[in-house]
Design an enzyme around this catalytic site. Structure first.
Site, short mmCIF file in Angstrom:
data_model
loop_
_atom_site.label_atom_id
_atom_site.label_comp_id
_atom_site.label_asym_id
_atom_site.label_seq_id
_atom_site.Cartn_x
_atom_site.Cartn_y
_atom_site.Cartn_z
CE LYS A 1 -1.54 -1.43 3.77
NZ LYS A 1 -2.51 -1.59 5.12
CB THR B 1 -5.54 8.79 7.83
OG1 THR B 1 -4.77 9.35 8.79
CG2 THR B 1 -5.95 9.92 6.59
N GLY C 1 -7.05 4.09 11.01
CA GLY C 1 -7.80 2.67 10.67
C GLY C 1 -7.87 2.71 9.19
CB THR C 2 -6.38 4.38 6.15
OG1 THR C 2 -6.76 5.53 6.94
CG2 THR C 2 -6.75 4.26 4.45
O1 PXL Z 1 -4.00 0.77 12.46
C1 PXL Z 1 -3.48 -0.28 12.97
C2 PXL Z 1 -4.07 -0.76 14.14
C3 PXL Z 1 -4.66 -2.12 14.30
N1 PXL Z 1 -5.51 -2.50 15.08
C4 PXL Z 1 -5.49 -1.84 16.48
C5 PXL Z 1 -5.00 -0.55 16.56
C6 PXL Z 1 -4.13 -0.15 15.35
C7 PXL Z 1 -3.36 1.24 15.51
O2 PXL Z 1 -3.27 1.75 16.28
O3 PXL Z 1 -4.90 -0.07 17.57
C8 PXL Z 1 -6.25 -2.43 17.77
#
Ligand code: PXL
Length: 270
Positions: A180, A212, A214-215
């Site tokens: 990505k 952004t 959690g993208t």
């Molecule tokens: O974005 C990656 C990610 C995935 N899962 C959890 C997260 C994060 C980033 O902080 O906290 C639970």
């Protein structure tokens, strides 16, 4: 007439602020017409400004959560996000191996938060490569993760470097790789898919927003949802990228918290 859901299981960490992790995954599945199931690997304490603390759950709990769901409900696709530890990775791999029907497994190779918090040790990364990669339909590293997973000294930047990184990751055991490019420079976000031995590139406009958070979770979940509904990997990547771009655009209009806000996962329903 009785109808059946397309089901997607996420095995990931909880983000109480709702932008990433399990919460983002479940919203994405719902937005894309799938029934979401979840196994929680870790509980993070975080908000839009960063991750404060991580409590990794005991692998026994992963076995238990997974076992009761898999014994009852057919699973059409699996998304793996934050795994938490080396032990959890080994546990998840053995559970996946026993899953009936061989559903496609999308592994988001999260090595840390964008704020710089590391989620896995070097040993755990090696174990992920050895145990989980061979079980996946697709792994989805970003540019930084691709450099680590491919054993490169520098973050890949050119088309040739990114394709080389994808090829090295594929040689290390993953059948298909999506590198990505969202963290790269430029006005477009270009992702490189290595699938069935050939490269294709997917480009989308880069949305000018700091919302952004959690993208990456959202993209891998959207790919899993589309594969659960029958798309092949390249189709699912294309559909998922369109959804993420639209959710980023919709989320850009909002402000939530004091840091990097979320995408608007459910924009089509509101
Ligand atoms: O974005 C990656 C990610 C995935 N899962 C959890 C997260 C994060 C980033 O902080 O906290 C639970």
């Amino acid at each position: 007439m009785v109808q059946t859901y397309s089901t997607v299981l996420t095995i990931a960490g909880s983000d109480g602020s709702g932008g990433a992790g399990i919460q983002a995954d479940l919203k994405t599945f719902a937005a894309l017409g799938c029934y979401g199931l979840s196994v929680i690997t870790a509980i993070t304490s975080q908000n839009t400004m960063g991750v404060e603390e991580i409590m990794v759950l005991d692998p026994h709990s992963i076995v238990s959560q997974f076992g009761v769901i898999a014994a009852d409900i057919a699973i059409d696709a699996v998304k793996i996000g934050m795994t938490g530890s080396e032990e959890s990775i080994i546990t998840i791999a053995s559970l996946i191996r026993e899953l009936p029907g061989n559903p496609p497994v999308i592994l988001d190779t999260i090595l840390g938060s964008s704020g710089g918090k590391t989620f896995l040790t070097d040993k755990a990364i090696t174990v992920m490569r050895e145990e989980l990669f061979p079980l996946t339909a697709l792994v989805t590293p970003n540019l930084t993760e691709a450099a680590v997973l491919a054993g490169l000294e520098n973050i890949p930047g050119t088309i040739e470097e990114i394709e080389e990184a994808a090829a090295l990751i594929s040689v290390s055991g993953a059948s298909s790789v999506l590198v990505k490019g969202g963290h790269g420079t430029g006005t477009h976000c270009s992702d490189c898919l290595l699938w069935n031995g050939s490269f294709s590139w997917y480009s989308s406009e880069k949305i000018d927003t700091s919302n952004t958070h959690g993208t990456g979770c959202t993209l891998s979940s959207a790919i899993a949802a589309h594969m659960a509904k029958g798309s092949d990997c390249p189709q699912a990547v294309k559909q998922a990228k369109e959804y993420v771009t639209d959710a980023l655009k919709a989320g850009a209009a909002y402000r939530l918290g004091h840091g990097n806000g979320p995408l608007h996962h459910l924009f089509r329903l509101w």
